[in-house]
Design a protein around this motif. Structure first.
Motif, PDB file in Angstrom:
ATOM      1  N   ARG A  49       0.850  -1.206   0.000  1.00 27.52           N
ATOM      2  CA  ARG A  49       0.000   0.000   0.000  1.00 27.52           C
ATOM      3  C   ARG A  49       0.881   1.250   0.000  1.00 27.52           C
ATOM      4  NH1 ARG A  49      -3.028  -0.439   5.283  1.00 27.52           N
ATOM      5  NH2 ARG A  49      -3.637   1.692   4.724  1.00 27.52           N
ATOM      6  N   PHE A  50       1.965   1.200   0.753  1.00 26.42           N
ATOM      7  CA  PHE A  50       2.888   2.336   0.829  1.00 26.42           C
ATOM      8  C   PHE A  50       3.483   2.625  -0.546  1.00 26.42           C
ATOM      9  CE2 PHE A  50       7.039   4.281   1.792  1.00 26.42           C
ATOM     10  CZ  PHE A  50       6.714   5.214   2.770  1.00 26.42           C
ATOM     11  N   GLN A  51       3.908   1.571  -1.219  1.00 25.71           N
ATOM     12  CA  GLN A  51       4.510   1.746  -2.541  1.00 25.71           C
ATOM     13  C   GLN A  51       3.495   2.316  -3.530  1.00 25.71           C
ATOM     14  OE1 GLN A  51       6.570  -1.671  -4.031  1.00 25.71           O
ATOM     15  NE2 GLN A  51       7.071  -0.706  -5.994  1.00 25.71           N
ATOM     16  N   LYS A  52       2.275   1.773  -3.472  1.00 20.33           N
ATOM     17  CA  LYS A  52       1.234   2.237  -4.380  1.00 20.33           C
ATOM     18  C   LYS A  52       0.906   3.716  -4.126  1.00 20.33           C
ATOM     19  CE  LYS A  52      -1.770  -1.046  -5.633  1.00 20.33           C
ATOM     20  NZ  LYS A  52      -2.917  -1.963  -5.435  1.00 20.33           N
ATOM     21  N   ALA A  53       0.883   4.089  -2.847  1.00 15.88           N
ATOM     22  CA  ALA A  53       0.481   5.463  -2.507  1.00 15.88           C
ATOM     23  C   ALA A  53       1.593   6.476  -2.786  1.00 15.88           C
ATOM     24  CB  ALA A  53       0.081   5.538  -1.029  1.00 15.88           C
ATOM     25  N   THR A  54       2.836   6.040  -2.656  1.00 16.33           N
ATOM     26  CA  THR A  54       3.942   7.011  -2.727  1.00 16.33           C
ATOM     27  C   THR A  54       4.826   6.836  -3.950  1.00 16.33           C
ATOM     28  OG1 THR A  54       5.482   5.551  -1.551  1.00 16.33           O
ATOM     29  CG2 THR A  54       4.106   7.007  -0.202  1.00 16.33           C
ATOM     30  N   GLY A  55       4.729   5.678  -4.595  1.00 18.68           N
ATOM     31  CA  GLY A  55       5.659   5.397  -5.664  1.00 18.68           C
ATOM     32  C   GLY A  55       7.030   4.979  -5.162  1.00 18.68           C
ATOM     33  N   VAL A  56       7.158   4.836  -3.862  1.00 15.22           N
ATOM     34  CA  VAL A  56       8.469   4.508  -3.299  1.00 15.22           C
ATOM     35  C   VAL A  56       8.448   3.070  -2.760  1.00 15.22           C
ATOM     36  CG1 VAL A  56      10.135   5.049  -1.475  1.00 15.22           C
ATOM     37  CG2 VAL A  56       8.893   6.906  -2.631  1.00 15.22           C
ATOM     38  N   GLU A  57       9.388   2.282  -3.211  1.00 13.67           N
ATOM     39  CA  GLU A  57       9.507   0.937  -2.668  1.00 13.67           C
ATOM     40  C   GLU A  57      10.420   0.991  -1.447  1.00 13.67           C
ATOM     41  OE1 GLU A  57      10.914  -1.964  -5.422  1.00 13.67           O
ATOM     42  OE2 GLU A  57      10.895  -3.590  -3.941  1.00 13.67           O
ATOM     43  N   ILE A  58       9.973   0.383  -0.376  1.00 13.40           N
ATOM     44  CA  ILE A  58      10.778   0.442   0.849  1.00 13.40           C
ATOM     45  C   ILE A  58      11.977  -0.485   0.719  1.00 13.40           C
ATOM     46  CG2 ILE A  58      10.812  -0.131   3.308  1.00 13.40           C
ATOM     47  CD1 ILE A  58       7.959   0.909   3.475  1.00 13.40           C
ATOM     48  N   SER A  59      13.159   0.100   0.770  1.00 14.76           N
ATOM     49  CA  SER A  59      14.378  -0.692   0.652  1.00 14.76           C
ATOM     50  C   SER A  59      15.339  -0.409   1.807  1.00 14.76           C
ATOM     51  CB  SER A  59      15.073  -0.371  -0.669  1.00 14.76           C
ATOM     52  OG  SER A  59      15.339   1.027  -0.727  1.00 14.76           O
ATOM     53  N   ASP A  60      15.181   0.762   2.406  1.00 17.56           N
ATOM     54  CA  ASP A  60      16.052   1.151   3.511  1.00 17.56           C
ATOM     55  C   ASP A  60      15.425   2.337   4.242  1.00 17.56           C
ATOM     56  OD1 ASP A  60      16.332   3.243   1.762  1.00 17.56           O
ATOM     57  OD2 ASP A  60      18.457   2.876   1.324  1.00 17.56           O
ATOM     58  N   ALA A  61      16.134   2.838   5.244  1.00 13.79           N
ATOM     59  CA  ALA A  61      15.589   3.937   6.038  1.00 13.79           C
ATOM     60  C   ALA A  61      15.291   5.165   5.176  1.00 13.79           C
ATOM     61  CB  ALA A  61      16.580   4.304   7.148  1.00 13.79           C
ATOM     62  N   ALA A  62      16.204   5.471   4.289  1.00 11.61           N
ATOM     63  CA  ALA A  62      16.021   6.671   3.464  1.00 11.61           C
ATOM     64  C   ALA A  62      14.754   6.581   2.622  1.00 11.61           C
ATOM     65  CB  ALA A  62      17.251   6.871   2.567  1.00 11.61           C
ATOM     66  N   SER A  63      14.459   5.389   2.139  1.00 12.80           N
ATOM     67  CA  SER A  63      13.252   5.256   1.307  1.00 12.80           C
ATOM     68  C   SER A  63      11.988   5.462   2.144  1.00 12.80           C
ATOM     69  CB  SER A  63      13.222   3.891   0.623  1.00 12.80           C
ATOM     70  OG  SER A  63      13.102   2.855   1.592  1.00 12.80           O
ATOM     71  N   VAL A  64      12.035   5.048   3.391  1.00 13.06           N
ATOM     72  CA  VAL A  64      10.885   5.274   4.272  1.00 13.06           C
ATOM     73  C   VAL A  64      10.673   6.775   4.477  1.00 13.06           C
ATOM     74  CG1 VAL A  64      10.041   5.011   6.643  1.00 13.06           C
ATOM     75  CG2 VAL A  64      11.050   3.051   5.446  1.00 13.06           C
ATOM     76  N   VAL A  65      11.765   7.479   4.761  1.00  7.18           N
ATOM     77  CA  VAL A  65      11.672   8.929   4.964  1.00  7.18           C
ATOM     78  C   VAL A  65      11.155   9.606   3.700  1.00  7.18           C
ATOM     79  CG1 VAL A  65      13.006  11.018   5.459  1.00  7.18           C
ATOM     80  CG2 VAL A  65      13.526   8.888   6.673  1.00  7.18           C
ATOM     81  N   ASP A  66      11.676   9.173   2.585  1.00  7.00           N
ATOM     82  CA  ASP A  66      11.268   9.738   1.304  1.00  7.00           C
ATOM     83  C   ASP A  66       9.769   9.530   1.062  1.00  7.00           C
ATOM     84  OD1 ASP A  66      11.410  10.788  -1.271  1.00  7.00           O
ATOM     85  OD2 ASP A  66      11.851   8.808  -2.131  1.00  7.00           O
ATOM     86  N   GLY A  67       9.322   8.299   1.245  1.00  7.44           N
ATOM     87  CA  GLY A  67       7.909   8.000   1.004  1.00  7.44           C
ATOM     88  C   GLY A  67       7.002   8.749   1.965  1.00  7.44           C
ATOM     89  N   ILE A  68       7.391   8.809   3.215  1.00  3.51           N
ATOM     90  CA  ILE A  68       6.556   9.529   4.191  1.00  3.51           C
ATOM     91  C   ILE A  68       6.465  11.007   3.812  1.00  3.51           C
ATOM     92  CG2 ILE A  68       6.462  10.307   6.600  1.00  3.51           C
ATOM     93  CD1 ILE A  68       7.385   7.512   7.436  1.00  3.51           C
ATOM     94  N   GLY A  69       7.556  11.540   3.322  1.00  2.00           N
ATOM     95  CA  GLY A  69       7.506  12.916   2.829  1.00  2.00           C
ATOM     96  C   GLY A  69       6.455  13.076   1.733  1.00  2.00           C
ATOM     97  N   LYS A  70       6.383  12.105   0.848  1.00  2.00           N
ATOM     98  CA  LYS A  70       5.381  12.194  -0.231  1.00  2.00           C
ATOM     99  C   LYS A  70       3.958  12.113   0.323  1.00  2.00           C
ATOM    100  CE  LYS A  70       8.401  10.453  -3.908  1.00  2.00           C
ATOM    101  NZ  LYS A  70       9.041  11.785  -3.943  1.00  2.00           N
ATOM    102  N   LEU A  71       3.771  11.290   1.365  1.00  2.00           N
ATOM    103  CA  LEU A  71       2.445  11.241   1.998  1.00  2.00           C
ATOM    104  C   LEU A  71       2.070  12.598   2.585  1.00  2.00           C
ATOM    105  CD1 LEU A  71       2.646   7.819   3.909  1.00  2.00           C
ATOM    106  CD2 LEU A  71       1.531   8.298   1.711  1.00  2.00           C
ATOM    107  N   PHE A  72       3.013  13.223   3.249  1.00  3.57           N
ATOM    108  CA  PHE A  72       2.729  14.542   3.838  1.00  3.57           C
ATOM    109  C   PHE A  72       2.418  15.567   2.746  1.00  3.57           C
ATOM    110  CE2 PHE A  72       3.337  14.970   8.484  1.00  3.57           C
ATOM    111  CZ  PHE A  72       3.582  13.638   8.787  1.00  3.57           C
ATOM    112  N   GLU A  73       3.129  15.492   1.637  1.00  4.96           N
ATOM    113  CA  GLU A  73       2.822  16.408   0.530  1.00  4.96           C
ATOM    114  C   GLU A  73       1.395  16.208   0.042  1.00  4.96           C
ATOM    115  OE1 GLU A  73       5.706  16.044  -2.650  1.00  4.96           O
ATOM    116  OE2 GLU A  73       7.338  16.326  -1.197  1.00  4.96           O
ATOM    117  N   HIS A  74       1.066  14.943  -0.180  1.00  4.32           N
ATOM    118  CA  HIS A  74      -0.278  14.606  -0.662  1.00  4.32           C
ATOM    119  C   HIS A  74      -1.351  15.085   0.311  1.00  4.32           C
ATOM    120  CE1 HIS A  74      -3.659  12.244  -2.147  1.00  4.32           C
ATOM    121  NE2 HIS A  74      -3.685  11.525  -1.023  1.00  4.32           N
TER     122      HIS A  74
END
Lengths: 427, 427, 427
Positions: B176-201
């Motif tokens: 669901r995270f990948q679908k919502a953010t376009g970011v695949e979770i691979s490491d800590a940085a990707s989590v931060v990146d994706g969460i940033g996209k959620l906040f933008e949205h």
């Protein structure tokens, strides 16, 4: 809030005959024979000691009853503010035609003699029950009580199990167990077998509940027969049990009790939160206190494992009351039970009573029990509760929600009496 | 205390239009379509189940709404004492011209039909909002909610983050995270990146808060990217995470959320204290309870690390309220938020409300939120709170401190409405 | 409940001259010299900071008193709901002929000037004491206070021991210890010896109590001289003490203090529950909070070991009050002491006061202390307590138990004044 409204509701509640679902009455000597039986109650001895009366003045061997009262009376002036003292005065006024406001060094002796004369009347026990509106009184019977020689309809047996759960390591407990059940403890199976015999004996004699008091850190869990076998073998070898095996054995016995409650359809009264013997030099029964850091989450496994067993739960600390309300609101097998010991003073009863009435299904609330050792205490204790209950019904239902007074009284009837009948299958 | 005074203050408070800062409304189906939507609320199903109605009677698959209500109604008599039930009657009387005092087996069907007819009116949702005095209602949106197809001014989005913090180990959450953010979770940085996209949205779509509910033992701390990388690598390798890595990952995500709240200037609603699934066989949403042994000291590092983030804090247990008062009194970034769930009954609201009004700066108190799933609940819940608030204003301010009634009402306006506007930047 | 009754009782209680059994008064500068002394009290600076005033605006170096007040006043409007603010207004009205309801940006400067003029009067200190009905005020003296240059009858010395118990590892504490006692700390025996000298010095100068504030997790126990020797040796070698040795040293010093209290017949005030420095960036004295998860069971060994020492106990959290009531009910040497800090607001005082009056011997309750830093605070703080006490006496004794008003006032006299005299041997 109208005092008249509260008085009308109180008067209505007073007409309801009571079943007291928890006491420590000795059915062979239920009522008092002198004022020393009343003032020897730990509530008075411990408060007098707390206010400075040395323990050896109170517990001197072979102290005559009258002399005991003579020593306690002068200390009463220092605790006349307490709710516990107000029960004493209410008992004296109700039962012994006492006209004064206080029991003092000047008037106690006449009171003592009047009381002794009244108590010597052959029907004193019946008089007390009648005046108190008490029809039935639950007992707290040792597991090896023969349950003979008294009317088990009037004095309802109740299997108290603290010794089994917490003191099975003591040889004398195992001896009592063997004598009562005919079963010698040799392994887990023998414990289960013997406990089954106790339940047969108790239910055959009209028992209506199994009960136990529990320390704040107790957390019941299922223990395998193998683990219990190990603990029992260690025990029988004469070793002091290490803490983990001791806890396992307690849990094994406790869980077995719950299984037997299911099998014999007995409610299992849990009285949660007491640390025994905290004040080692305190007077008799005046040594126990508590650690408020306990939670009903400790009973999660139990409540889930025994949906068919009703658990009337008492909590020692006011700070545990909201958990009790919430767990009773969610778990079908958890019901609220009375206002116990250190929480049995008006300010805590008021809040605990109101929260239960506001959030727990009304059929799942056992309003009050006396916890008394002598029959005369039922009157002032239930009277205190009724006044508080009436006040809660007035403020939160008649005024707060526009209920008719008769509807409010019906709710009061349920928590005072009706639920005792339905939950314990008595009446 | 004068009932007339309380009534005058209540009447004044009723004129204040509301913004409800926390609900579970589905903006695509905000109002009810039958009485089953109202009585299917977990407050009623869990209480009926607690009072003895079997779960499978309530949750039978494909149960028709009317049949569901027919099964619940007979149990209502056993819980008509509860505050929750009083909301039901108040809703029926306010919205459906219900004239009786109680919903019974005799009158429910007519009520059901009347309600269904009302609810079928095309402007029912508007009618409910108007009658309830509700202008805006905050939502609880899943992190992957598209936030489309509804008026985000009326229904204010709010980013709910329980899944991210506590369920990232589940493959479906990461999908669901990948679908919502376009970011695949691979490491800590990707989590931060994706969460940033959620906040933008979310902020682009008018979100006004980030929110989460937390178990009693949660204690947030900063976790290094290296440690988070390790946990994520273990996770992606398909292993079950050991407890310490699982806790680290939760803390890492939680801390990242706080960082994003700072960056995007969103308040972070903390709802502290719930244990999920305690009663495993309970009805839907009727399984959660708590362990009162929790403390805001667990949040010490968080409150110190993020002075620029406002934390509206809700506590589940009444015994946590004083800590909330004290922490809000000291920490500029901690504010009190509503009366949550098991503490949302009058006796607890009374005390918690009074303590906040007496000791927390008045601009730092969010008085109340509905927590509702269907729009009709706003009316009776806010009405309950307003009556209690009016009573506190009367006793502690008008009578206790000699305030004018208008000054007391101004204080009420602030906690009911004004602070919601200023703290969440809405209105 | 009749407001007239409460007012009559309050008026009676107001005639009782007070001994304040705990304050932080500096006897060399007891009263204020400007309004900044009053508004610089941490209650106002921390609330203003909590409401948004930056710390550096409040604590700017060399800030003139008038400018400090000018900066605080605009924030008062955001905390005018608090009990703390009500004390400010009551002080201004009582001492400075202030006629307005609020201290505002428009009226503060005239108030400031009036106050400064009044405070400049040579007998201001006497005026304040007289108007407040204060006869004696207990101090909080550092262990190395010379206790010279003030009237120790009016300002009663009290040995504060936090530094000894928790900061002996700091070289400057040991230096102060050596300077005050002439004893260099070299081992356990030297600590005992030096502490004995402190007790001699303090009791010779009229000290009436030893006192300490304690964190929630403190649990006193007896530590052998050998273990203490080891900790002190490690300390003197310049090492950072490991946690277990640090705890042992604290317990050793604490236990020694209790032994000296026994020897010198001083009550030992325990103020239980504060975590220091939780909000690291808070204003001066506005950084401390707590963890409500503490229990008096931690003091079990202490209360049993020192039956001859009276322990007046204050608890920081309202949730600890029932334990305090219960422990005072059972232990002869435990007495209830005041309403401390975060529990010193009306809603908590009400309940805590009622529970003590209902369940603790009346001779074992110290009703209230001011905890003040400047003399002017005694008036509004004791006034708040008296009103609440009068309300409790009215509801629970005059109305609830039919007591005469004079009997209720006698009970009030005891907790307000009489018990301070008997427990601390003053008056």
């Amino acid at each position: 809030m109208s005092q008249e409204l509260i008085q009308r509701l109180t008067a209505e509640l007073e007409t309801i005959p009571l079943i007291d679902p928890h006491s420590h009455i000795n059915p062979h000597a239920a009522a008092s024979t002198t004022l020393a039986d009343i003032m020897g109650y730990h509530y008075y001895t411990e408060l007098a000691h707390s206010a400075g009366l040395p323990k050896d003045r109170i517990e001197e061997p072979n102290l005559a009853p009258k002399e005991k009262v003579a020593r306690l009376v002068p200390k009463l002036a220092e605790l006349d503010n307490t709710a516990q003292y107000s029960w004493l005065v209410e008992m004296c006024q109700s039962f012994f035609d006492f006209q004064d406001e206080n029991v003092t060094v000047d008037n106690w002796e006449a009171l003592y003699d009047t009381a002794a004369a009244k108590m010597a009347e052959p029907d004193w026990e019946d008089q007390v029950l009648k005046k108190s509106g008490l029809e039935q009184v639950f007992l707290t019977n040792d597991f090896d009580d023969p349950l003979e020689g008294f009317d088990t309809h009037r004095y309802v047996p109740c299997l108290r199990t603290d010794d089994l759960v917490f003191h099975l390591a003591k040889p004398q407990t195992r001896e009592r167990f063997q004598k009562a059940t005919g079963v010698e403890i040799s392994d887990a199976a023998s414990v289960v077998d013997g406990i089954g015999k106790l339940f047969e004996h108790f239910t055959k004699n009209g028992a209506r509940a199994c009960a136990i008091s529990l320390p704040p850190d107790f957390s019941p869990r299922q223990v395998s027969n193998t683990d219990a076998d190990g603990a029992i073998a260690a025990l029988l070898s004469g070793d002091e049990l290490p803490a983990d095996q001791s806890a396992s054995l307690s849990c094994f016995v406790f869980w077995t009790l719950a299984e037997k409650c299911a099998e014999f359809k007995l409610p299992f009264d849990l009285m949660i939160g007491v640390n025994r013997g905290v004040y080692a030099d305190g007077v008799f029964q005046g040594q126990d206190l508590y650690d408020k850091r306990t939670s009903l989450i400790n009973y999660r496994a139990l409540f889930n494992a025994f949906p068919q067993v009703t658990f009337p739960v008492s909590v020692l600390a006011h700070t545990s009351n909201q958990e009790l309300v919430s767990y009773s609101w969610i778990f079908p097998n958890v019901v609220t039970n009375g206002h116990w010991w250190y929480s049995n003073i008006p300010v805590y009863i008021e809040h605990d009573c109101r929260s239960r009435l506001q959030a727990v299904p009304k059929t799942k609330q056992i309003g009050y029990y006396s916890d008394m050792y002598k029959l005369e205490f039922g009157l002032p204790k239930f009277a205190m509760y009724r006044r508080i209950l009436a006040s809660a019904l007035a403020s939160d239902f008649v005024i707060g929600r526009g209920w008719s007074e008769s509807r409010a009284v019906e709710l009061g009837q349920l928590v005072l009496r009706g639920n005792v009948e339905s939950i314990f299958n008595v009446g």
